[in-house]
Design an enzyme around this catalytic site. Structure first.
Site, short mmCIF file in Angstrom:
data_model
loop_
_atom_site.label_atom_id
_atom_site.label_comp_id
_atom_site.label_asym_id
_atom_site.label_seq_id
_atom_site.Cartn_x
_atom_site.Cartn_y
_atom_site.Cartn_z
N VAL A 1 6.25 18.19 11.78
CA VAL A 1 7.24 19.26 11.85
C VAL A 1 8.53 18.63 12.33
CG1 VAL A 1 7.82 21.50 12.85
CG2 VAL A 1 5.41 20.87 12.54
N LYS B 1 8.04 22.25 8.25
CA LYS B 1 6.69 21.70 8.24
C LYS B 1 6.49 20.94 6.95
CE LYS B 1 3.50 24.38 10.08
NZ LYS B 1 2.65 25.52 10.55
N ASP C 1 -9.10 3.38 11.55
CA ASP C 1 -10.14 4.38 11.78
C ASP C 1 -11.43 3.97 11.07
OD1 ASP C 1 -11.38 6.63 12.75
OD2 ASP C 1 -10.27 8.05 11.50
#
Ligand code: ADE
Length: 300
Positions: A39, A59, A159
């Site tokens: 945002v 956004k 990750d």
């Protein structure tokens, strides 16, 4: 029918009256970031019936588009989830499809958990036990190969975990989840705690936990956790530990997970080397391909 509005967005249409020219937006600061986008604050000229400028929050979705660009940039490898195509023509309507390979056995963590029963029931049988370990090593080898390739393309995954590795036909495993919210944990000093991005703390290297530093060597640490997940047949790392300040302190003080019962001392030794305090003391993915490749040959 009787579904809530947010569950039927596929049937709702866009109204072009809401369209606003992006060149009438002047962006300044980031107000927040999450896994699916960010945002930003902006000055909008002539929005909402006003003639002048007004301050607005914008956004934006970026995760899928950045994943697409990353996949194109990285190129193809057997052990990564490869791009097959994309539908971008209707992106202005908010539609973007990224088409990738289908892996029928889903993610490796769930696969290991589903197989747990079989694994345990066959533990008495030396022959079958050997073949189970061989499969685990074969997965580990392929993950190391995929990571070696990603490293050669200068891509840091950030990750790596069995939940982000998919299993396809013929025991081929594929690393996935590219470009998702990467810069969130890196630059997000203010929003770390409130962020809706779940930071994979139990897979993070010391330097990522303490200084938010991510390198191929922090991916190697995560690879060590992946080895632990494999040999614990889909177990959750640091089972008895909560994630709080004491977690980081204990890791800094040298605390490491124990050897999973299914892993040999030499397999556990590979994990421990991946979890070396100093990144320089950890093996490279090329080292890991060689180490695991050799152990696969001798375990046949
Ligand atoms: N789940 C998420 N991605 C998948 C894929 N590529 N194949 C199968 N299951 C998935």
């Amino acid at each position: 029918p009787d579904m809530p509005v947010d569950e039927q967005t596929e049937y709702l249409s866009y109204d072009a009256n809401w369209e606003f020219p992006s060149n009438q937006l002047k962006f300044d600061i980031v107000l927040g970031q999450g896994a699916f986008g960010k945002v930003m604050r902006a000055e909008a000229t002539g929005i909402d019936g006003t003639a002048g400028t007004s301050q607005v929050a914008v956004k934006m979705i970026k995760a899928l588009l950045s994943e697409l660009k990353v996949l194109i940039h990285i190129g193809q490898h057997l052990n990564i989830l490869n791009l097959l195509g994309a539908c971008t023509k209707d992106m202005h309507k908010g539609l973007l499809y990224v088409i990738v390979e289908y892996c029928r056995y889903g993610n490796l963590r769930n696969h290991l958990l589903r197989r747990r029963g079989n694994f345990v029931n066959t533990m008495d049988d030396d022959l079958k036990e050997n073949s189970i370990v061989k499969h685990l090593l074969c997965y580990a080898f392929q993950i190391a190969r995929g990571m070696e390739y990603l490293d050669s393309r200068k891509y840091i995954h950030r990750d790596l975990a069995t939940r982000n590795i998919l299993l396809g036909e013929d025991h081929v495993v594929k690393i996935c989840d590219f470009g998702l919210a990467k810069d969130c944990y890196k630059y997000d000093n203010v929003y770390t705690k409130k962020s809706d991005t779940p930071v994979p703390v139990k897979w993070l290297a010391i330097e990522s936990l303490t200084h938010k530093v991510y390198t191929t060597k922090s991916d190697v640490w995560a690879f060590g956790i992946v080895l632990w997940e494999l040999f614990s047949l889909g177990g959750s790392p640091y089972p008895a530990m909560n994630i709080d300040e004491t977690f980081i302190t204990r890791i800094k003080n040298g605390y490491r997970m124990e050897r999973p019962p299914q892993a040999s001392e030499s397999q556990y030794d590979i994990m421990r080397r991946c979890w070396a305090h100093s990144p320089d003391d950890r093996p490279t993915f090329t080292d890991l391909v060689e180490i695991i490749g050799n152990s696969l040959q001798t375990s046949v």
